[in-house]
Design an enzyme around this catalytic site. Structure first.
Site, PDB file in Angstrom:
ATOM      1  N   SER A   1      55.032  49.341  41.175  1.00  0.00           N
ATOM      2  CA  SER A   1      54.874  49.637  39.743  1.00  0.00           C
ATOM      3  C   SER A   1      56.069  49.035  39.022  1.00  0.00           C
ATOM      4  O   SER A   1      56.945  49.755  38.532  1.00  0.00           O
ATOM      5  CB  SER A   1      54.857  51.157  39.506  1.00  0.00           C
ATOM      6  OG  SER A   1      53.849  51.800  40.261  1.00  0.00           O
ATOM      7  N   GLU A   2      56.108  47.713  38.973  1.00  0.00           N
ATOM      8  CA  GLU A   2      57.325  47.058  38.491  1.00  0.00           C
ATOM      9  C   GLU A   2      57.729  47.489  37.089  1.00  0.00           C
ATOM     10  O   GLU A   2      58.916  47.653  36.802  1.00  0.00           O
ATOM     11  CB  GLU A   2      57.184  45.534  38.533  1.00  0.00           C
ATOM     12  CG  GLU A   2      57.401  44.939  39.908  1.00  0.00           C
ATOM     13  CD  GLU A   2      56.229  45.137  40.851  1.00  0.00           C
ATOM     14  OE1 GLU A   2      55.162  45.579  40.384  1.00  0.00           O
ATOM     15  OE2 GLU A   2      56.373  44.850  42.047  1.00  0.00           O
TER      16      GLU A   2
ATOM     17  N   HIS B   1      56.539  32.741  44.164  1.00  0.00           N
ATOM     18  CA  HIS B   1      57.622  33.415  44.891  1.00  0.00           C
ATOM     19  C   HIS B   1      58.855  32.526  45.012  1.00  0.00           C
ATOM     20  O   HIS B   1      59.632  32.673  45.945  1.00  0.00           O
ATOM     21  CB  HIS B   1      57.180  33.788  46.318  1.00  0.00           C
ATOM     22  CG  HIS B   1      56.201  34.923  46.412  1.00  0.00           C
ATOM     23  ND1 HIS B   1      54.919  34.845  45.931  1.00  0.00           N
ATOM     24  CD2 HIS B   1      56.308  36.159  46.952  1.00  0.00           C
ATOM     25  CE1 HIS B   1      54.279  35.981  46.177  1.00  0.00           C
ATOM     26  NE2 HIS B   1      55.097  36.798  46.795  1.00  0.00           N
TER      27      HIS B   1
ATOM     28  N   GLU C   1      60.746  48.905  45.671  1.00  0.00           N
ATOM     29  CA  GLU C   1      59.781  48.984  46.770  1.00  0.00           C
ATOM     30  C   GLU C   1      60.483  48.812  48.118  1.00  0.00           C
ATOM     31  O   GLU C   1      61.318  47.926  48.268  1.00  0.00           O
ATOM     32  CB  GLU C   1      58.731  47.884  46.604  1.00  0.00           C
ATOM     33  CG  GLU C   1      57.912  48.058  45.341  1.00  0.00           C
ATOM     34  CD  GLU C   1      57.360  46.729  44.831  1.00  0.00           C
ATOM     35  OE1 GLU C   1      57.382  45.746  45.577  1.00  0.00           O
ATOM     36  OE2 GLU C   1      56.931  46.702  43.666  1.00  0.00           O
TER      37      GLU C   1
ATOM     38  N   ASP D   1      60.347  37.005  40.948  1.00  0.00           N
ATOM     39  CA  ASP D   1      59.043  36.735  40.336  1.00  0.00           C
ATOM     40  C   ASP D   1      58.298  38.016  39.947  1.00  0.00           C
ATOM     41  O   ASP D   1      57.501  38.008  39.018  1.00  0.00           O
ATOM     42  CB  ASP D   1      58.197  35.902  41.295  1.00  0.00           C
ATOM     43  CG  ASP D   1      58.970  34.697  41.809  1.00  0.00           C
ATOM     44  OD1 ASP D   1      58.597  33.568  41.491  1.00  0.00           O
ATOM     45  OD2 ASP D   1      59.971  34.903  42.536  1.00  0.00           O
TER      46      ASP D   1
HETATM   47  C1  LIG Z   1      53.719  42.738  41.589  1.00  0.00           C
HETATM   48  C2  LIG Z   1      54.115  42.597  43.008  1.00  0.00           C
HETATM   49  N1  LIG Z   1      55.007  43.453  43.524  1.00  0.00           N
HETATM   50  C3  LIG Z   1      55.392  43.350  44.806  1.00  0.00           C
HETATM   51  C4  LIG Z   1      54.886  42.380  45.605  1.00  0.00           C
HETATM   52  C5  LIG Z   1      55.315  42.257  47.062  1.00  0.00           C
HETATM   53  N2  LIG Z   1      54.221  42.661  47.923  1.00  0.00           N
HETATM   54  C6  LIG Z   1      53.384  41.776  48.455  1.00  0.00           C
HETATM   55  S1  LIG Z   1      52.147  42.476  49.287  1.00  0.00           S
HETATM   56  C7  LIG Z   1      52.752  44.022  48.988  1.00  0.00           C
HETATM   57  C8  LIG Z   1      52.041  45.213  49.505  1.00  0.00           C
HETATM   58  C9  LIG Z   1      50.699  45.288  48.898  1.00  0.00           C
HETATM   59  O1  LIG Z   1      49.990  46.367  49.406  1.00  0.00           O
HETATM   60  P1  LIG Z   1      48.445  46.430  49.197  1.00  0.00           P
HETATM   61  O2  LIG Z   1      48.101  46.029  47.809  1.00  0.00           O
HETATM   62  O3  LIG Z   1      48.000  47.750  49.652  1.00  0.00           O
HETATM   63  O4  LIG Z   1      47.885  45.278  50.134  1.00  0.00           O
HETATM   64  P2  LIG Z   1      48.089  45.101  51.704  1.00  0.00           P
HETATM   65  O5  LIG Z   1      49.320  44.282  51.876  1.00  0.00           O
HETATM   66  O6  LIG Z   1      48.175  46.440  52.313  1.00  0.00           O
HETATM   67  O7  LIG Z   1      46.896  44.337  52.128  1.00  0.00           O
HETATM   68  C10 LIG Z   1      53.902  43.953  48.228  1.00  0.00           C
HETATM   69  C11 LIG Z   1      54.677  45.102  47.787  1.00  0.00           C
HETATM   70  C12 LIG Z   1      53.968  41.487  45.020  1.00  0.00           C
HETATM   71  N3  LIG Z   1      53.434  40.488  45.720  1.00  0.00           N
HETATM   72  N4  LIG Z   1      53.596  41.618  43.736  1.00  0.00           N
END
Ligand SMILES: Cc1ncc(C[n+]2csc(CCOP(=O)(O)OP(=O)(O)O)c2C)c(N)n1
Lengths: 330, 331
Positions: free
Chosen positions: A64-65, A134, A35, A90
């Site tokens: 999409s881990e 985290h 990501e 994590d």
């Molecule tokens: C499984 C997972 N992968 C990556 C992350 C890191 N991460 C935190 S918020 C985020 C973006 C999430 O986007 P979205 O679901 O659209 O929510 P938004 O932040 O736009 O409100 C990511 C990649 C995470 N918390 N959990």
């Protein structure tokens, strides 16, 4: 022997970036997926990569881990050399099947027809009060898992050298970047040589106690050793650098000299890798040669958010000093 | 004069929506200022600009309905009725926080109002919502579960698994996809194939609607329709709400990669300003709306001051609430 290459002082995160950059320039089969990597990654580990290597080799993926991990494996099976970036450790929890049942098993289960030549980067540990989901350090799980190499460096130079080795290795390497040390600086050679797995780093030499550690806790160990030195206590401080394979010989040689062993890790003490180190030393040297052996890790408690709570459960230099004295007193 | 009565009722509802949105905004602005001043530890994900989503959906929930939330969950919690004093204390890591300081911003929960938790793992709340719905039905309750997640979450397996599960067992779940167009530092469109959440839901038989998530009245209306269907036992529904994250991903991210023009246009669609214009148009006095803002700001400042004055948690509490079976000594 060639003259030593020029060294530059770099942060740990930049050292890792240079290592991957060097290798990607060398071998077009190497690519990175995860990501936000096209934007340089969460910590800037891949800053500038998209511009240099393009979208096919620097792939910003969906969240999409399981597929990040599994697709990395698939790509390795056809001969590319992926670097799988998990953002922070994590989130690799969302890809456990791909890591544990697939990546770790492929070579053996299929009778050696293929190797999972890939690197999984998983920045781990306590960092900026990020709370229970985290902050984890679960490297011991993977030392327990047959079929993977486990690297957990603590310096810029070791990060660079081990990353180069990991990228060139045909084994799957789980690479635990120490999040809280991304900003520490140290010399890194302009030309980064691979650092072989399973060779510990002698950080300090001393005759009273062997202290074994790895990854993010090393600076606290060094601070503790400095305090102990003030009191005339000499510590042989060993950074394992990789947990599998690990440098049993170096630890055994030291413990044979000092007779006292303390293993320190940020991770939970119970069933941690420290237990393995202690057990192996007693098996190998015999109980008579090991006058005292202890572990120091966190209590079996999730990492809390609030600073005083986090501080309470975290391994600190003061706790290391106390544990060292207990080991000497025993 | 049925029409007048109806209009009067609507007006109350609109003002309720407005108040909730203004409270969410004031809460987050207060928290952000404290965070910038270095008074607040940990990461903070603000939902500034997305308040109509939380307010419009939760206005259609009962107290015994449940919600699950994500990392950007302050608004969901406030709209569901979570106490802001406990939330603010939690953000500051103080004793008296809803989670005793163990969770922080990303892990706000207030079970007393059916808020089953924010989540640090994207899509982590989806299976939990589905299971909560199954459990509620087993208990004979007619409560429903609203499951908030971002556009980024629809690319994780639990989204598909949760939709299929909820549809298969006809569970009372209202899936709410809060589509702010970005996931952290990447545009949703760059990592999402096809038309998105609605089509994916429909493909497995979950009826879905998409509305402007910055139009609080539209959100309220759509959520009301879908929540009623879910409560009737018609099975799960998905509500897709298009909105915009006005700030960066976290309090330390400026999202400088976004064109200024785009952000400026989004600011012009600010959901609070839009609802305010509508209320003014309906004849509500500006002074009345200003009083709501002043009240919210005072409420949040007081919550902040109380949190800052509150003691830190006793370090010994780090060892509590791990396991009933633990016999761990405090180190
Ligand atoms: C499984 C997972 N992968 C990556 C992350 C890191 N991460 C935190 S918020 C985020 C973006 C999430 O986007 P979205 O679901 O659209 O929510 P938004 O932040 O736009 O409100 C990511 C990649 C995470 N918390 N959990």
């Amino acid at each position: 022997m060639d003259a030593p290459a020029t060294a530059e002082t770099l942060t740990l995160v930049e050292a890792g970036r240079r290592a991957v950059l060097q290798e990607m320039r060398r071998d077009p089969r190497i690519w990175v997926l995860g990501e936000d990597v096209a934007r340089g990654g969460l910590f800037g580990q891949y800053r500038g990569f998209r511009d240099e290597f393009g979208p096919d080799r620097v792939v910003s993926t969906p969240i999409s881990e399981s597929t990040i991990m599994g697709a990395g494996l698939g790509a390795a099976l056809v001969g590319t050399r992926p670097i799988i970036e998990m953002r922070i450790f994590d989130f690799a929890m969302c890809a456990m099947d791909e890591l544990v049942n697939q990546i770790a098993k492929i070579r053996y289960m299929f009778g050696g027809q293929a190797k999972a030549a890939l690197v999984v980067r998983m920045p781990h540990g306590i960092w900026r009060n990020s709370a229970a989901q985290h902050s984890q350090t679960l490297e011991a799980w993977f030392a327990h898992l047959p079929g993977v190499v486990v690297a957990a460096p603590s310096t810029p130079a070791d990060t660079a050298g081990l990353l180069v080795a990991a990228i060139r290795s045909d084994d799957p390497v789980l690479f635990f970047d120490p999040k809280n040390l991304f900003g520490v600086t140290g010399p890194v050679p302009a030309e980064i040589d691979p650092l072989p797995f399973g060779i510990a780093r002698q950080v300090l030499s001393g005759g009273d106690l062997t202290m074994v550690a790895w990854s993010s806790i090393l600076p606290d160990c060094e601070a503790a050793c400095a305090a102990l030195a003030q009191e005339g206590i000499g510590v042989d401080l060993i950074d394992l650098r990789t947990l599998w394979p690990w440098d049993e010989d170096a630890v055994a040689a030291s413990v044979a000299r000092t007779g006292r062993l303390l293993v320190v890790h940020e991770a939970v003490q119970a069933a941690g890798f420290g237990a393995e180190v202690v057990a192996r030393m007693i098996e190998r040297l015999g109980p008579a040669a090991v006058k005292a052996a202890r572990r120091l890790g966190a209590p079996r408690v999730p990492v809390p958010f609030s600073p005083p709570l986090e501080e309470a459960v975290k391994v600190t230099a003061a706790k290391i000093v106390a544990a060292a004295k207990a080991t000497l007193g025993a | 004069m049925a029409e007048t009565a109806l209009a009067g009722h609507n007006m109350c509802r609109l003002i309720e929506l407005y108040r909730t949105m203004v409270r969410i905004r004031a809460f987050e602005e207060t928290a952000l200022a404290a965070h910038r001043a270095g008074l607040m530890p940990g990461p903070l994900h603000a939902s500034i600009g997305q308040e109509a989503v939380a307010a419009g959906v939760c206005l259609n929930l009962r107290r015994d309905d449940r919600i699950t939330s994500n990392h950007r969950g302050h608004g969901h919690a406030i709209a569901k009725g979570a106490g802001v004093a406990g939330m603010m204390a939690e953000l500051f890591g103080r004793a008296g926080g809803h989670c005793g300081g163990k969770g922080g911003s990303m892990h706000i929960a207030d079970f007393s109002v059916g808020m089953l938790g924010a989540n640090g793992v994207v899509a982590g709340g989806i299976p939990i919502a589905v299971g909560a719905a199954q459990g509620l039905r087993l208990l004979g309750s007619d409560a429903i579960v609203a499951c908030f997640f971002g556009d980024g979450a629809i690319n994780r397996g639990p989204f598909l698994e949760g939709l299929n599960w909820a549809a298969l067992y006809r569970l009372p779940v209202l899936f709410v996809c809060e589509d702010n167009g970005v996931a952290a530092f990447t545009r949703a469109g760059e990592v999402t194939a096809g038309p998105g959440a609605v089509a994916r839901a429909q493909a497995i038989g979950v009826a879905a609607e998409s509305v402007d998530g910055n139009d609080a009245v539209a959100v309220d209306a759509a959520a009301g329709r879908l929540a009623a269907a879910v409560r009737r036992g018609d099975g799960p529904r998905l509500l897709h709400l298009r909105t915009y994250r006005l700030l960066g991903h976290t309090s330390t991210d400026q999202a400088a990669w976004r064109p200024e023009q785009e952000v400026a246009e989004a600011r012009a669609r600010d959901p609070i300003a839009r609802l305010r214009a509508r209320l003014l148009g309906e004849g509500v006095a500006a002074a009345a709306l200003d009083a709501i803002i002043a009240g919210a700001e005072a409420e949040m400042s007081a919550a902040r001051d109380a949190a800052l004055a509150a003691p830190w948690p006793d370090p010994a509490t780090a060892w509590t609430d791990v396991l009933d079976a633990d016999r761990q000594e405090v180190a």
